[in-house]
Design an enzyme around this catalytic site. Structure first.
Site, mmCIF file in Angstrom:
data_model
loop_
_atom_site.group_PDB
_atom_site.id
_atom_site.type_symbol
_atom_site.label_atom_id
_atom_site.label_comp_id
_atom_site.label_asym_id
_atom_site.label_seq_id
_atom_site.Cartn_x
_atom_site.Cartn_y
_atom_site.Cartn_z
ATOM 1 N N TYR A 79 44.872 39.710 31.362
ATOM 2 C CA TYR A 79 43.662 38.994 30.954
ATOM 3 C C TYR A 79 42.577 39.027 32.022
ATOM 4 C CZ TYR A 79 46.061 37.475 26.804
ATOM 5 O OH TYR A 79 46.703 37.480 25.594
ATOM 6 N N HIS A 133 58.869 33.296 22.763
ATOM 7 C CA HIS A 133 57.477 33.096 23.156
ATOM 8 C C HIS A 133 57.267 31.590 23.335
ATOM 9 C CE1 HIS A 133 53.263 35.054 22.993
ATOM 10 N NE2 HIS A 133 53.048 33.779 23.308
ATOM 11 N N GLU A 173 49.523 42.513 25.462
ATOM 12 C CA GLU A 173 48.492 41.517 25.161
ATOM 13 C C GLU A 173 47.287 41.765 26.041
ATOM 14 O OE1 GLU A 173 49.298 37.290 25.362
ATOM 15 O OE2 GLU A 173 51.234 37.593 24.372
ATOM 16 N N GLU A 212 56.083 36.635 28.784
ATOM 17 C CA GLU A 212 55.448 35.931 29.903
ATOM 18 C C GLU A 212 56.330 34.836 30.505
ATOM 19 O OE1 GLU A 212 51.560 34.560 28.800
ATOM 20 O OE2 GLU A 212 50.856 36.544 28.278
ATOM 21 N N ARG A 256 53.031 42.770 16.720
ATOM 22 C CA ARG A 256 53.946 42.125 17.656
ATOM 23 C C ARG A 256 53.989 40.633 17.325
ATOM 24 N NH1 ARG A 256 52.668 39.824 22.869
ATOM 25 N NH2 ARG A 256 54.607 39.541 23.992
ATOM 26 N N ASN A 301 50.945 42.079 29.930
ATOM 27 C CA ASN A 301 49.857 41.281 29.362
ATOM 28 C C ASN A 301 48.822 41.081 30.460
ATOM 29 O OD1 ASN A 301 51.516 41.118 27.181
ATOM 30 N ND2 ASN A 301 51.770 38.888 27.209
HETATM 31 O O1 IFM Z 1 47.728 32.563 23.630
HETATM 32 C C1 IFM Z 1 48.328 33.110 24.752
HETATM 33 C C2 IFM Z 1 49.629 33.781 24.398
HETATM 34 O O2 IFM Z 1 50.498 32.910 23.773
HETATM 35 C C3 IFM Z 1 50.307 34.300 25.638
HETATM 36 N N1 IFM Z 1 49.420 35.089 26.438
HETATM 37 C C4 IFM Z 1 48.103 34.571 26.701
HETATM 38 C C5 IFM Z 1 47.439 34.133 25.411
HETATM 39 C C6 IFM Z 1 46.037 33.602 25.710
HETATM 40 O O3 IFM Z 1 46.075 32.525 26.582
#
Ligand code: IFM
Length: 486
Positions: free
Chosen positions: A309, A133, A387, A178, A90, A307
């Site tokens: 985290y 992005h 992600e 995002e 990706r 995505n």
């Molecule tokens: O590095 C970033 C990415 O560009 C977008 N999502 C989160 C990642 C980590 O912070």
């Protein structure tokens, strides 16, 4: 370029918990974070080139001028991807390279992506293309950026230009990565380019990004009905610290609304939720929504990328153990949330990554289940994790390897959480680790390393980390190793 690799460990126990047939195991990166060649072959400034020059905006005054020099080393990087066994890669195209200053198409810029796609296809790796992005041409920012409605129409035109060049070879198209970050974090919080701190501008940017998405989806669909079209959202699980306390419930509602539902509802239901409109409508959202916009925004898509985290644990009361406060530099910023002044972010006491983010793999299972039940399932849209990853302070061992035990654990536990989601009946179709390479982590510069491949920024040497070897084994076996299965 030197590529250092270390042999993958032989599986020591029978592999269990297999990934379903067709599940894509890939990795991701983004143009500004890896390409470098910032002023080569006609590329002009994006908002990140300009923001990186603002004193105090980026740690160490780092920028993407060279980054991982992927523009020149893409062949070796694709060879690494092949060595890892990635099913899909990706990547994003840079608007400022394809249409410098947002103007006419730059054949040399387009040619880079054409060569990259050919290299991927020749290597048996599916190209997964993201159009935006975060790197808006600076010239368009000077005309108002995403706060200006016209940028949405410019985005559609740019999408068509990329399709002109790559539509014959790329099937999977993501409009935005995002949009929460490229609106609220960038135009309201000021932590990301263009660094504005304006609540109304953030709301306008969010709506115009969605509009640009919808316009691009319609235009691409008209070009080729068979394209696989989608968007990637960064989503969270917002939990009240005390579910019995109305103030905490309201805090969770606000964060869920201003992080998740502000994008999910217009995309999948064709409206902004009433509670969100009550909170942020008068702050600027009402002023920018025009008749017909929500029909455009909710144009049918094929795929949603999530995505993930970490989750949020929130209250209307300050925390004894606050989680907020990790800022990259001492340049002042404000909350990215337009209407969450009284919300406090608490720690759940979990281990943290190098970003200070709490490691909460089960949140991914919960999030995917919720998104499937409430949004993608009813719409018949396929769900992917586009992600997920972690930064840690890696060290190169005397043997030359990077024994990144924590990142390996992070990766395997999140893959396990996806299999839990699938077992519960949530269809998930793929996973992309963030990131294939260490890279420019926005306002953190090169200070944070997310890669499964280490980049030595002095020499540009690449070294597959232990996490990369673990992922290589997962991809090879299409299963999690027994030790990490539960
Ligand atoms: O590095 C970033 C990415 O560009 C977008 N999502 C989160 C990642 C980590 O912070």
């Amino acid at each position: 370029m030197t590529i250092t690799t270390h042999p993958a460990a032989e599986p020591t126990a029978a592999a269990v918990r297999r990934f379903p047939e067709g599940f894509l195991l890939g990795a991701a990166a983004a143009a500004y974070q890896i390409e470098g060649a910032a002023h080569k072959d006609g590329r002009t400034d994006s908002i990140w080139d300009a923001f990186s020059r603002v004193p105090g905006a980026v740690v160490n005054a780092d920028n993407g001028d060279v980054a991982c020099d992927h523009y020149h080393r893409y062949r070796d990087d694709v060879a690494l991807m092949r060595e890892l066994g990635l099913n899909a890669y990706r990547f994003s195209t840079s608007w400022a390279r394809v249409r410098p200053d947002g103007g006419p198409v730059n054949p040399k810029g387009v040619d880079f992506y054409s060569r990259l796609v050919d290299e991927l296809l020749e290597s048996g790796i599916t190209p997964w293309l993201t159009l935006y992005h975060w790197d808006l041409p600076q010239a368009l920012e000077e005309q108002g950026g995403w706060a200006n409605r016209d940028t949405a129409y410019r985005f559609r035109d740019y999408a068509l230009s990329v399709h002109d060049a790559l539509g014959d070879r790329v099937d999977i198209w993501t409009t935005l990565n995002e949009p929460w970050c490229s609106s609220f974090l960038s135009y309201t919080g000021g932590a990301h380019a263009p660094g504005r701190q304006d609540v109304a501008a953030g709301l306008a940017a969010a709506h115009h990004l969605l509009l640009g998405h919808g316009l691009a989806v319609q235009a691409l669909r008209e070009r080729d009905a068979s394209l696989d079209l989608g968007i990637t959202l960064n989503l969270t699980v917002a939990k009240p610290v005390d579910p019995a306390h109305p103030g905490d419930l309201d805090a969770a509602r606000r964060i869920d609304g201003q992080f998740n539902r502000v994008f999910l509802d217009p995309l999948f239901r064709g409206h902004y939720a009433d509670d969100l409109l009550a909170d942020v409508g008068p702050l600027g959202l009402d002023a920018v929504v025009q008749p017909g916009d929500l029909e455009v925004i909710s144009s049918p898509i094929d795929a949603l990328g999530v995505n993930y985290y970490h989750g949020e644990y929130v209250s209307d009361r300050p925390a004894a153990n606050p989680i907020e406060g990790q800022a990259p530099t001492d340049r002042p910023t404000r909350s990215p949330f337009p209407a969450a002044e009284g919300v406090h972010f608490h720690s759940q006491g979990l281990p943290r990554t190098g970003m200070g983010w709490e490691v909460q793999p089960d949140g991914l299972r919960e999030l995917l289940g919720r998104v499937h039940r409430e949004y993608t399932g009813p719409a018949g849209v396929r769900l992917f994790v586009t992600e997920n990853g972690a930064a840690y302070d890696d060290e190169v061992s005397p043997d030359g390897a990077v024994h990144d035990v924590e990142r390996t654990g992070f990766l395997l536990s999140h893959l396990s959480s996806i299999l839990d989601a699938i077992d519960e009946g949530t269809p998930v179709h793929g996973y992309f680790y963030w990131s294939i390479l260490d890279n420019f982590e926005w306002a953190w510069g090169y200070d944070k390393r997310f890669g499964i491949v280490r980049v030595d920024y002095e020499t540009q040497e690449r070294t597959i980390k232990d996490s990369g070897l673990a992922y290589q084994a997962v991809i090879r076996d299409r299963a999690l190793p027994a030790a990490s299965a539960r």
